[in-house]
Scaffold this motif. Structure first.
Motif, mmCIF file in Angstrom:
data_model
loop_
_atom_site.group_PDB
_atom_site.id
_atom_site.type_symbol
_atom_site.label_atom_id
_atom_site.label_comp_id
_atom_site.label_asym_id
_atom_site.label_seq_id
_atom_site.Cartn_x
_atom_site.Cartn_y
_atom_site.Cartn_z
ATOM 1 N N GLY A 153 0.970 -1.122 -0.172
ATOM 2 C CA GLY A 153 -0.320 -0.223 0.079
ATOM 3 C C GLY A 153 1.062 1.289 0.062
ATOM 4 N N TRP A 154 -0.029 2.612 0.358
ATOM 5 C CA TRP A 154 1.148 3.653 -0.357
ATOM 6 C C TRP A 154 0.695 4.469 1.353
ATOM 7 N N VAL A 155 2.190 4.980 1.175
ATOM 8 C CA VAL A 155 2.550 5.558 3.191
ATOM 9 C C VAL A 155 3.017 6.913 2.215
ATOM 10 N N TYR A 156 2.786 7.783 3.586
ATOM 11 C CA TYR A 156 3.347 9.766 3.459
ATOM 12 C C TYR A 156 4.803 9.189 3.620
ATOM 13 N N HIS A 157 6.025 9.834 3.056
ATOM 14 C CA HIS A 157 6.910 9.788 2.904
ATOM 15 C C HIS A 157 7.313 10.217 4.926
ATOM 16 N N SER A 158 6.851 10.631 5.620
ATOM 17 C CA SER A 158 7.031 10.960 6.639
ATOM 18 C C SER A 158 7.305 10.258 7.977
ATOM 19 N N LEU A 159 5.808 9.342 7.621
ATOM 20 C CA LEU A 159 5.944 8.014 8.190
ATOM 21 C C LEU A 159 6.593 7.056 8.404
ATOM 22 N N LEU A 160 7.928 7.772 7.546
ATOM 23 C CA LEU A 160 9.063 6.394 7.291
ATOM 24 C C LEU A 160 9.990 6.927 7.879
ATOM 25 N N SER A 161 11.085 5.813 8.265
ATOM 26 C CA SER A 161 12.571 6.044 9.020
ATOM 27 C C SER A 161 13.742 5.332 8.533
ATOM 28 N N GLY A 162 14.824 5.509 7.452
ATOM 29 C CA GLY A 162 15.893 5.436 7.242
ATOM 30 C C GLY A 162 16.872 4.504 8.205
ATOM 31 N N ARG A 163 15.858 3.944 9.468
ATOM 32 C CA ARG A 163 16.938 3.166 10.790
ATOM 33 C C ARG A 163 16.152 2.077 9.822
ATOM 34 N N ARG A 164 17.284 1.329 9.999
ATOM 35 C CA ARG A 164 17.236 -0.128 9.607
ATOM 36 C C ARG A 164 17.139 -1.023 10.783
ATOM 37 N N THR A 165 15.868 -1.991 10.402
ATOM 38 C CA THR A 165 15.553 -3.189 11.366
ATOM 39 C C THR A 165 15.398 -3.893 10.537
ATOM 40 N N ALA A 166 15.106 -5.108 11.415
ATOM 41 C CA ALA A 166 14.179 -6.440 10.533
ATOM 42 C C ALA A 166 14.417 -7.330 11.187
ATOM 43 N N VAL A 167 13.200 -8.162 10.954
ATOM 44 C CA VAL A 167 11.921 -9.393 11.089
ATOM 45 C C VAL A 167 12.647 -10.715 11.260
ATOM 46 N N VAL A 168 13.007 -11.649 12.408
ATOM 47 C CA VAL A 168 13.787 -13.370 12.104
ATOM 48 C C VAL A 168 13.056 -13.818 11.233
ATOM 49 N N ILE A 169 13.010 -14.715 10.731
ATOM 50 C CA ILE A 169 12.377 -15.489 9.918
ATOM 51 C C ILE A 169 13.225 -17.145 10.284
ATOM 52 N N ALA A 170 12.716 -17.739 10.003
ATOM 53 C CA ALA A 170 13.105 -19.050 10.334
ATOM 54 C C ALA A 170 12.615 -20.114 9.266
ATOM 55 N N LYS A 171 13.800 -21.010 9.284
ATOM 56 C CA LYS A 171 13.704 -21.706 8.663
ATOM 57 C C LYS A 171 12.409 -22.962 8.154
ATOM 58 N N VAL A 172 12.034 -23.049 9.388
ATOM 59 C CA VAL A 172 11.043 -24.127 9.073
ATOM 60 C C VAL A 172 9.922 -23.203 10.358
ATOM 61 N N LYS A 173 8.470 -23.261 10.362
ATOM 62 C CA LYS A 173 7.633 -22.379 11.672
ATOM 63 C C LYS A 173 7.809 -23.286 12.675
ATOM 64 N N ASP A 174 7.903 -21.867 13.062
ATOM 65 C CA ASP A 174 7.768 -22.344 14.973
ATOM 66 C C ASP A 174 9.474 -22.253 15.238
ATOM 67 N N ASP A 175 10.440 -22.727 14.100
ATOM 68 C CA ASP A 175 12.066 -23.253 15.101
ATOM 69 C C ASP A 175 12.265 -21.809 15.306
ATOM 70 N N LEU A 176 13.019 -21.785 16.518
ATOM 71 C CA LEU A 176 14.509 -20.682 16.951
ATOM 72 C C LEU A 176 15.263 -20.746 16.417
ATOM 73 N N THR A 177 16.149 -19.253 16.228
ATOM 74 C CA THR A 177 17.208 -19.216 14.766
ATOM 75 C C THR A 177 17.856 -18.967 15.454
ATOM 76 N N PRO A 178 19.109 -19.090 16.384
ATOM 77 C CA PRO A 178 20.183 -18.726 15.864
ATOM 78 C C PRO A 178 21.167 -17.604 16.426
ATOM 79 N N LEU A 179 21.219 -16.584 17.698
ATOM 80 C CA LEU A 179 22.108 -15.939 17.403
ATOM 81 C C LEU A 179 23.714 -15.943 18.390
ATOM 82 N N TYR A 180 24.403 -15.784 17.354
ATOM 83 C CA TYR A 180 25.791 -15.933 17.629
ATOM 84 C C TYR A 180 26.618 -14.849 18.432
#
Length: 174
Positions: free
Chosen positions: A92-119
Motif C-alpha cells: 500500500g501507500w504511505v506518506y514519506h514522513s511516516l518512514l525512517s531510514g533506520r534499518r530494522t529486520a524481522v527474524v525468519i525461521a527455516k521451519v515455522k516455529d523454529d528458533l534461530t540462533p544468534l551467535y
C-alpha cells in the motif's frame, strides 16, 4: 479525477498518470523522486501508520500498522508518497514522513516455529548468545553480506543474513 483501483492497477502494470505526473515503479537500483534507489528497506517511524490504496489522502485506508520500527520495503515513489511492502507481502501507500531510514529486520525461521540462533561472532562455531523466535524485531547494526549484527530488547549478536527480512541477500551495511 482518477479512481484508486485504476491507479493501483496501472502502477502495478507499469505506469499511471495523475494530472501531469507519471508514476512508474523504478527498476532495481534506479533513482526516483527522492533521489534514493528503489527498492530499498526502511522502517516505520510511528506506531500508527495509515496504509492507503493509492498515493493521496483521498484514497481509502486499507489497513493501519500499529508497530513502530517495523521494516518495510519501498517499491515505488510518487511525489511524497511511498508504496511499501511488508514481510507478509501486504502492499500500500504511505506518506514519506511516516518512514525512517533506520534499518530494522524481522527474524525468519527455516521451519515455522523454529528458533534461530544468534551467535557471539559471525561464525557458526562461536557461542550461541540467544535463540530468537520468528517475528522478533531487531535493529540492524551492520551486515557483511552473509552475517548481520543485530540487537534488540535483551539481545545483541550475529545472525545469518538469510534469517532476516529487512536486508537484501549479500547486502553490506556499515
Amino acid at each position: 479525477m482518477f479512481s484508486a483501483r485504476y491507479l493501483v492497477a496501472a502502477v502495478l502494470a507499469g505506469t499511471a498518470t495523475v494530472g501531469s505526473a507519471s508514476i512508474a515503479p523504478a527498476k532495481d537500483g534506479a533513482l526516483t523522486t527522492s533521489g534514493l534507489p528503489v527498492p530499498r528497506f526502511v522502517s516505520l517511524k510511528s506506531d500508527h501508520v495509515n496504509v492507503r490504496v493509492g498515493p493521496t489522502k483521498d484514497n481509502d485506508v486499507s489497513y493501519i500498522y500499529t508497530r513502530s520500527s517495523l521494516p518495510v520495503e519501498i517499491t515505488a515513489e510518487f511525489e511524497n508518497w511511498r508504496r511499501i511492502r511488508d514481510s507478509e507481502g501486504a502492499e500500500g501507500w504511505v506518506y514519506h514522513s511516516l518512514l525512517s531510514g533506520r534499518r530494522t529486520a524481522v527474524v525468519i525461521a527455516k521451519v515455522k516455529d523454529d528458533l534461530t540462533p544468534l551467535y557471539d561472532r559471525a561464525d557458526p562455531t562461536s557461542a550461541i548468545a540467544a535463540r530468537l523466535e520468528p517475528g522478533v524485531l531487531a535493529t540492524v547494526r551492520r551486515c557483511s553480506g552473509s552475517w548481520c549484527r543485530i540487537s534488540g530488547s535483551g539481545f545483541d549478536g550475529w545472525i545469518e543474513q538469510q534469517r532476516l527480512w529487512g536486508v537484501y541477500p549479500d547486502e553490506k551495511l556499515d
